[in-house]
Design a protein around this motif. Structure first.
Motif, PDB file in Angstrom:
ATOM      1  N   ASP A 206      62.529 -10.755   7.999  1.00 28.96           N
ATOM      2  CA  ASP A 206      62.074 -10.733   8.563  1.00 28.96           C
ATOM      3  C   ASP A 206      61.908 -11.617   9.395  1.00 28.96           C
ATOM      4  OD1 ASP A 206      59.600 -11.503   8.012  1.00 28.96           O
ATOM      5  OD2 ASP A 206      58.287  -9.340   8.090  1.00 28.96           O
ATOM      6  N   ASN A 207      61.538 -12.058  10.389  1.00 25.91           N
ATOM      7  CA  ASN A 207      61.574 -13.368  11.651  1.00 25.91           C
ATOM      8  C   ASN A 207      59.967 -13.716  11.698  1.00 25.91           C
ATOM      9  OD1 ASN A 207      63.973 -13.035  12.124  1.00 25.91           O
ATOM     10  ND2 ASN A 207      64.512 -11.991  13.914  1.00 25.91           N
ATOM     11  N   ARG A 208      58.890 -12.975  10.574  1.00 24.33           N
ATOM     12  CA  ARG A 208      57.349 -13.762  10.686  1.00 24.33           C
ATOM     13  C   ARG A 208      57.463 -14.336   9.662  1.00 24.33           C
ATOM     14  NH1 ARG A 208      55.666  -9.986  13.980  1.00 24.33           N
ATOM     15  NH2 ARG A 208      56.896  -7.401  14.338  1.00 24.33           N
ATOM     16  N   LYS A 209      56.478 -15.013  10.519  1.00 26.06           N
ATOM     17  CA  LYS A 209      56.370 -16.930   8.731  1.00 26.06           C
ATOM     18  C   LYS A 209      54.502 -16.407   8.381  1.00 26.06           C
ATOM     19  CE  LYS A 209      60.321 -17.757   9.224  1.00 26.06           C
ATOM     20  NZ  LYS A 209      60.646 -17.094   9.288  1.00 26.06           N
ATOM     21  N   TRP A 210      54.341 -17.847   7.394  1.00 24.44           N
ATOM     22  CA  TRP A 210      53.336 -17.300   7.155  1.00 24.44           C
ATOM     23  C   TRP A 210      52.642 -18.430   7.380  1.00 24.44           C
ATOM     24  CZ3 TRP A 210      51.175 -13.547   3.240  1.00 24.44           C
ATOM     25  CH2 TRP A 210      49.750 -14.300   2.609  1.00 24.44           C
ATOM     26  N   LEU A 211      51.477 -18.557   8.332  1.00 26.17           N
ATOM     27  CA  LEU A 211      51.280 -19.931   9.064  1.00 26.17           C
ATOM     28  C   LEU A 211      49.672 -20.146   7.785  1.00 26.17           C
ATOM     29  CD1 LEU A 211      51.805 -19.497  12.668  1.00 26.17           C
ATOM     30  CD2 LEU A 211      52.816 -20.719  11.038  1.00 26.17           C
ATOM     31  N   SER A 212      49.176 -21.056   7.197  1.00 24.66           N
ATOM     32  CA  SER A 212      47.782 -21.929   6.634  1.00 24.66           C
ATOM     33  C   SER A 212      48.356 -22.674   6.728  1.00 24.66           C
ATOM     34  CB  SER A 212      48.646 -21.274   4.917  1.00 24.66           C
ATOM     35  OG  SER A 212      49.141 -21.601   4.609  1.00 24.66           O
ATOM     36  N   PHE A 228      38.026 -25.760   3.687  1.00 24.21           N
ATOM     37  CA  PHE A 228      37.743 -24.390   4.614  1.00 24.21           C
ATOM     38  C   PHE A 228      39.402 -24.200   4.594  1.00 24.21           C
ATOM     39  CE2 PHE A 228      37.791 -23.244   8.978  1.00 24.21           C
ATOM     40  CZ  PHE A 228      37.325 -21.363   8.215  1.00 24.21           C
ATOM     41  N   TYR A 229      40.006 -22.679   4.594  1.00 30.23           N
ATOM     42  CA  TYR A 229      41.209 -22.297   4.695  1.00 30.23           C
ATOM     43  C   TYR A 229      41.637 -21.182   5.881  1.00 30.23           C
ATOM     44  CZ  TYR A 229      45.175 -20.265   2.680  1.00 30.23           C
ATOM     45  OH  TYR A 229      46.122 -19.101   2.918  1.00 30.23           O
ATOM     46  N   LEU A 230      42.603 -21.780   6.220  1.00 32.86           N
ATOM     47  CA  LEU A 230      42.570 -20.632   6.877  1.00 32.86           C
ATOM     48  C   LEU A 230      44.365 -19.800   6.651  1.00 32.86           C
ATOM     49  CD1 LEU A 230      41.318 -21.688  10.712  1.00 32.86           C
ATOM     50  CD2 LEU A 230      40.381 -19.606   9.399  1.00 32.86           C
ATOM     51  N   ASP A 231      44.285 -18.671   7.151  1.00 33.52           N
ATOM     52  CA  ASP A 231      45.843 -18.398   6.673  1.00 33.52           C
ATOM     53  C   ASP A 231      46.555 -17.502   7.665  1.00 33.52           C
ATOM     54  OD1 ASP A 231      45.964 -15.469   6.041  1.00 33.52           O
ATOM     55  OD2 ASP A 231      46.357 -16.765   4.043  1.00 33.52           O
ATOM     56  N   TYR A 232      47.556 -16.398   8.943  1.00 33.74           N
ATOM     57  CA  TYR A 232      48.028 -15.743   9.728  1.00 33.74           C
ATOM     58  C   TYR A 232      49.604 -15.244   8.730  1.00 33.74           C
ATOM     59  CZ  TYR A 232      49.309 -12.270  13.418  1.00 33.74           C
ATOM     60  OH  TYR A 232      49.630 -11.706  13.508  1.00 33.74           O
ATOM     61  N   ASN A 233      48.848 -13.971   9.464  1.00 39.14           N
ATOM     62  CA  ASN A 233      50.852 -13.325   8.658  1.00 39.14           C
ATOM     63  C   ASN A 233      50.801 -12.477   9.183  1.00 39.14           C
ATOM     64  OD1 ASN A 233      52.930 -11.783   6.372  1.00 39.14           O
ATOM     65  ND2 ASN A 233      53.656 -13.201   7.206  1.00 39.14           N
ATOM     66  N   GLY A 234      52.479 -12.058  10.889  1.00 39.02           N
ATOM     67  CA  GLY A 234      52.019 -10.998  10.620  1.00 39.02           C
ATOM     68  C   GLY A 234      53.426 -10.103   9.654  1.00 39.02           C
ATOM     69  N   SER A 235      53.399  -8.640  10.139  1.00 43.02           N
ATOM     70  CA  SER A 235      54.536  -7.899   9.335  1.00 43.02           C
ATOM     71  C   SER A 235      55.288  -7.313  10.509  1.00 43.02           C
ATOM     72  CB  SER A 235      53.578  -7.249   7.856  1.00 43.02           C
ATOM     73  OG  SER A 235      52.311  -6.376   8.621  1.00 43.02           O
ATOM     74  N   ASN A 236      56.562  -6.389   9.979  1.00 42.87           N
ATOM     75  CA  ASN A 236      57.354  -5.728  10.872  1.00 42.87           C
ATOM     76  C   ASN A 236      55.401  -4.189  11.118  1.00 42.87           C
ATOM     77  OD1 ASN A 236      58.827  -6.334  10.635  1.00 42.87           O
ATOM     78  ND2 ASN A 236      59.951  -5.569   8.876  1.00 42.87           N
ATOM     79  N   PRO A 237      55.708  -3.758  12.001  1.00 42.01           N
ATOM     80  CA  PRO A 237      55.210  -2.513  12.386  1.00 42.01           C
ATOM     81  C   PRO A 237      55.580  -1.426  11.832  1.00 42.01           C
ATOM     82  CG  PRO A 237      56.241  -3.748  14.888  1.00 42.01           C
ATOM     83  CD  PRO A 237      56.796  -3.981  13.844  1.00 42.01           C
ATOM     84  N   ILE A 238      54.071  -0.493  11.440  1.00 44.44           N
ATOM     85  CA  ILE A 238      54.359   0.875  10.842  1.00 44.44           C
ATOM     86  C   ILE A 238      54.320   1.851  12.415  1.00 44.44           C
ATOM     87  CG2 ILE A 238      53.750   2.331   9.027  1.00 44.44           C
ATOM     88  CD1 ILE A 238      53.254  -0.574   7.519  1.00 44.44           C
ATOM     89  N   ALA A 239      55.248   3.019  11.912  1.00 42.20           N
ATOM     90  CA  ALA A 239      54.610   3.579  12.779  1.00 42.20           C
ATOM     91  C   ALA A 239      54.401   3.359  14.927  1.00 42.20           C
ATOM     92  CB  ALA A 239      53.231   4.505  12.650  1.00 42.20           C
ATOM     93  N   GLY A 240      54.789   1.780  14.485  1.00 36.87           N
ATOM     94  CA  GLY A 240      54.526   1.547  16.254  1.00 36.87           C
ATOM     95  C   GLY A 240      53.419   0.707  16.041  1.00 36.87           C
ATOM     96  N   MET A 241      52.448   0.392  14.868  1.00 39.59           N
ATOM     97  CA  MET A 241      51.098  -0.418  14.917  1.00 39.59           C
ATOM     98  C   MET A 241      51.499  -1.354  14.800  1.00 39.59           C
ATOM     99  SD  MET A 241      49.211   2.134  16.551  1.00 39.59           S
ATOM    100  CE  MET A 241      47.630   1.119  16.614  1.00 39.59           C
TER     101      MET A 241
END
Length: 396
Positions: A206-212, A228-241
Motif C-alpha cells: 500500500d502507500n502507507r509507510k512505517w515511521l520509527s 526512548f523509542y516511537l513508531d507509527y504505522n497506518g494500514s488499510n481501513p477495515i469495514a470503513g474504519m
C-alpha cells in the motif's frame, strides 16, 4: 495516509545537502593513499549460527503461542534444530561509502518442503557523515526498534528475541534511515530515525509507510544506557474504519564489568484495532485498545571468559479493554498479535559456557505461559522446553 511529497522532498534535500558539501571530496578519494578500495582490509565476510537440542516438556493444548517457535510442537517431542544462520559481507567502497549485505536462513522462512533457504535480510548503502556525526543508510536497513539498542545489551538473541521482536515489531525494513550522534567526540547522545515500507523483506502492498525513531543517552561513564523509542504505522481501513498502530517504548540498562541489568517496557496503541462482538446484539464494535508489555533481564560473569549466567522475565497483555459482560469475542486483525484474549508470561534462564572465544554452549529453559482473559473459561497453559543451545561466530 502518510503524504508522500514531504518524504520525497526531505530525502531530496538531504541528498542535495550532501552533494553540495561532500561530493567533490568524495570523487577525489581514490587519490588518498590512506584508503585503497581494493585492499584486503576493505571487505569482510562474517556470520554466525545458533541452534539447539530441545525436549518439549509441556505443550499448551490450545496452541496460543502465535508465532513463537514451539507453538504446535507436541509434548515430549525432541529434536536437533538450526534456528538461525547468518552470512554477511561488509565492504568499504571508499571513505565515504560502505555497503552491507546479510543473508539469513531460519525455520520460519523455510521452503515449501521445509528445507532451510537463505533470503535477503539486509542490503544497503551507507553514506558516512552526511553531516558531522550522522550517517544516511538507504536500502534494506536495521530499524531503530531494538536491533541497535536493547538486543545487543540483552546479548542473548541466540536464546530469545527481545520482547517487541517476539511480538512482531520489524528488525529490518526497506527504506531510508539517519543514524547519528549529537556529540561526535564522546558519542554519549544519539538518535535514529527511519521511514520504511513496514513490510520487512516483502514488497510494499500500500502507500502507507512505517515511521520509527529513537533517542538514546549514556550516563555514569557509559554504565547507564537510556533509550526512548516511537513508531507509527497506518494500514488499510477495515469495514470503513481507519486502522493504525503507534508504539511508545522505553529501555534502561545498567552495565558494569561483571553484571548487566535491563528493563524494557512498551505501550502499543491500536486504533480501531479490536473487533469486539456484542453479546446481546451480535454487532461488531471497533475498539481502540492498548497492548502493553515489560521485559526484565540480567546476565553476568561467574568465571571470567568461561562461564556466565542469564535470566529474563516478560509479561504481555494484548488488550486493555476486555469486557466479558458486554462482549463474547475479540479479534485483532491488524496488530500482529495472535489473540487479544490471551495474556502471556515468558521466562528463560540458563548458563553460558565459552570454551574459546566466539563459541558458546548454553543449557537453558524456555517457558511461555498463557492465561485467557476473554469470554471463554480462564484456562491457563504452558509451553515448556528444555534446551542445550550452541552458538558460534566466525569472521568477527
Amino acid at each position: 495516509m502518510l503524504n508522500k511529497k514531504p518524504l520525497f522532498f526531505a530525502l531530496f534535500f538531504s541528498l542535495a545537502l550532501f552533494s553540495s558539501t561532500s561530493l567533490k571530496a568524495q570523487f577525489t578519494v581514490n587519490s588518498d593513499s590512506a584508503f585503497k578500495a581494493g585492499s584486503p582490509n576493505s571487505g569482510k565476510l562474517w556470520g554466525y549460527m545458533f541452534g539447539d537440542y530441545y525436549d518439549k516438556g509441556n505443550a499448551d493444548s490450545l496452541n496460543r503461542g502465535g508465532g513463537n517457535q514451539y507453538t504446535g510442537v507436541p509434548k515430549d517431542r525432541n529434536a536437533f534444530q538450526i534456528r538461525r544462520l547468518y552470512l554477511g559481507y561488509n565492504y568499504n567502497i571508499s571513505k565515504k561509502f560502505a555497503a552491507e549485505v546479510l543473508l539469513e536462513a531460519a525455520p520460519g522462512d523455510a521452503l515449501l518442503d521445509n528445507k532451510l533457504a537463505f533470503y535477503i535480510k539486509l542490503a544497503n548503502l551507507r553514506v558516512k557523515d552526511l553531516w558531522k556525526g550522522t550517517d544516511l543508510v538507504i536500502g534494506q536497513v536495521g530499524t531503530p526498534g531494538f536491533s541497535m539498542s536493547s538486543e545487543p545489551i540483552w546479548g542473548y538473541r541466540s536464546i530469545e528475541k527481545t520482547i517487541i521482536d517476539r511480538l512482531g515489531t520489524p528488525s529490518y525494513d526497506l527504506g531510508a534511515s539517519l543514524q547519528g550522534t549529537f556529540d561526535s567526540k564522546t558519542k554519549n547522545f544519539g538518535y535514529d530515525v527511519m521511514v520504511g515500507n513496514g513490510t520487512g523483506a516483502r514488497p510494499e502492498v500500500d502507500n502507507r509507510k512505517w515511521l520509527s525513531g529513537d533517542i538514546w543517552a549514556k550516563f555514569l561513564d557509559k554504565k547507564l544506557y537510556v533509550n526512548f523509542y516511537l513508531d507509527y504505522n497506518g494500514s488499510n481501513p477495515i469495514a470503513g474504519m481507519n486502522q493504525s498502530r503507534n508504539m511508545i517504548k522505553g529501555f534502561v540498562a545498567y552495565t558494569v564489568p561483571k553484571f548487566t541489568f535491563g528493563v524494557e517496557a512498551f505501550t502499543n496503541t491500536l486504533k480501531n484495532g479490536d473487533q469486539a462482538t456484542e453479546i446481546a446484539t451480535g454487532k461488531t464494535d471497533f475498539l481502540t485498545v492498548q497492548a502493553k508489555g515489560i521485559s526484565i533481564f540480567a546476565h553476568g560473569i561467574i568465571l571470567k571468559d568461561k562461564l556466565n549466567f542469564f535470566a529474563r522475565y516478560d509479561a504481555f497483555n494484548p488488550d486493555n479493554k476486555i469486557n466479558n459482560s458486554f462482549y463474547n469475542k475479540y479479534v485483532q486483525p491488524t496488530s500482529g498479535y495472535s489473540d487479544p484474549s490471551t495474556k502471556e508470561q515468558f521466562i528463560t534462564a540458563g548458563l553460558d559456557y565459552t570454551p574459546i572465544k566466539n563459541v558458546h554452549f548454553m543449557p537453558n529453559i524456555w517457558a511461555d505461559t498463557y492465561k485467557n482473559q476473554g469470554f471463554n473459561p480462564k484456562y491457563t497453559g504452558i509451553d515448556l522446553v528444555y534446551r542445550l543451545t550452541c552458538y558460534f561466530v566466525f569472521g568477527k
